[in-house]
Design a protein around this motif. Sequence first.
Motif, PDB file in Angstrom:
ATOM      1  N   THR A 259       0.836  -1.205   0.000  1.00 47.61           N
ATOM      2  CA  THR A 259       0.000   0.000   0.000  1.00 47.61           C
ATOM      3  C   THR A 259       0.872   1.258   0.000  1.00 47.61           C
ATOM      4  O   THR A 259       0.617   2.205  -0.757  1.00 47.61           O
ATOM      5  CB  THR A 259      -0.945  -0.009   1.227  1.00 47.61           C
ATOM      6  OG1 THR A 259      -1.771  -1.172   1.153  1.00 47.61           O
ATOM      7  CG2 THR A 259      -1.828   1.227   1.262  1.00 47.61           C
ATOM      8  N   HIS A 263       1.013   4.230  -2.906  1.00 45.79           N
ATOM      9  CA  HIS A 263       0.934   5.674  -2.628  1.00 45.79           C
ATOM     10  C   HIS A 263       2.182   6.394  -3.157  1.00 45.79           C
ATOM     11  O   HIS A 263       2.088   7.517  -3.660  1.00 45.79           O
ATOM     12  CB  HIS A 263       0.794   5.924  -1.125  1.00 45.79           C
ATOM     13  CG  HIS A 263      -0.585   5.645  -0.589  1.00 45.79           C
ATOM     14  ND1 HIS A 263      -1.715   6.280  -1.064  1.00 45.79           N
ATOM     15  CD2 HIS A 263      -1.020   4.803   0.383  1.00 45.79           C
ATOM     16  CE1 HIS A 263      -2.786   5.835  -0.403  1.00 45.79           C
ATOM     17  NE2 HIS A 263      -2.385   4.936   0.472  1.00 45.79           N
ATOM     18  N   PHE A 302      -5.465   2.077  -0.162  1.00 47.06           N
ATOM     19  CA  PHE A 302      -5.302   2.716  -1.466  1.00 47.06           C
ATOM     20  C   PHE A 302      -6.631   2.922  -2.190  1.00 47.06           C
ATOM     21  O   PHE A 302      -6.794   3.845  -2.980  1.00 47.06           O
ATOM     22  CB  PHE A 302      -4.347   1.889  -2.344  1.00 47.06           C
ATOM     23  CG  PHE A 302      -3.858   2.633  -3.554  1.00 47.06           C
ATOM     24  CD1 PHE A 302      -2.993   3.712  -3.430  1.00 47.06           C
ATOM     25  CD2 PHE A 302      -4.280   2.269  -4.828  1.00 47.06           C
ATOM     26  CE1 PHE A 302      -2.556   4.426  -4.544  1.00 47.06           C
ATOM     27  CE2 PHE A 302      -3.834   2.970  -5.957  1.00 47.06           C
ATOM     28  CZ  PHE A 302      -2.976   4.047  -5.803  1.00 47.06           C
TER      29      PHE A 302
END
Length: 338
Positions: A259, A263, A302
């Motif tokens: 995750t 990002h 996300f």
Amino acid sequence: LVNKVVLHLVQAIRGKDSCFSSIERQSAGSYYERVKISEPNEFDIMLVMPVPRIQLDESDDTGAYYYVSFKRSPKEKGWLKFLEEDGKLSAFKMLQALREIIKQEVKNIKDVEVTVTRKKVGSPAITLQIKHPPSEISVDIILTLEVQQSWPPSTQGGLKIEQWLGTKVRRDLRFRSLYLVAKQNKREKVLRGNTWRLSFSHIEKHMINNHGNSKTCCESDGPKCCRKGCLKLLKYLLEQLKMKYPKELEKFCSYHVKTAFLHSCVMWPNDSDWYLGDLDHCFQQCLGFFVDCLQKSQLTHFFIPQYNLLSLEDKARHHFLSRKISHELNNGFPVFHE
């Protein structure tokens, strides 16, 4: 070996229960995203079941966990045995039925020794151990519902990939089916085992395999980038630290770093931010972002912006991991050399 075992099981499952007759296998996880490090000894296989239109009711405020019920009574009467009195589809009952079929069926697989491991509390997977001297291979089988309907409102502000992969790709991805995996929600007041969690593993796999801001990134004659290299290193670092501090870090899993990595791809959207030769710099940048998240105890899912993957009651653990990572960063990653 894994394919042989899974193929055998899928055929058996389809024949044993009419509800499972249209089950399809889909491969998820790091091996199939080509970001597996170390031995290929763990595999995730999703058994995907198409279901008719369903109603989703949130089971908590994360926006990730749902109760599932059918919009109208399903044509296939076999579904009725999996419903609770209130009409909710029970993940627990379905997993139990699937587990029973698999337990019976592994006995019929010739020339390979396969066992089903004991049920782990709260885990959505049915885990097989395949004897493969001198080691063992473990295969997680994950029951997944597939629905052709729009994603729930909690996902509206997620998947912020416009700058990275483009608005059109985002729109196309959001038109893909919705996946739900049988996963117990620990925050449920009464643990009945009938909650389902949204899963985006098919979308993640697509993004990791088609990760370029330009269409030619990492194609045979296109420029190469280090995005996958970064993800491998992030996962490897967490894996090594978990082996060193199993108790303190038991709550962390590779999904946390995956995750953080996604990002990072959004924060640095251009292929020129990820030159192949800049691997060490890019890796440290991703790690810096992850450490930041740990210090704030805030890592946004996300796809579901309201869902924080780092729960606030684990602050001490977050700080422990952030200290360990900072130590690695500042000392040339001793754990890689141990």
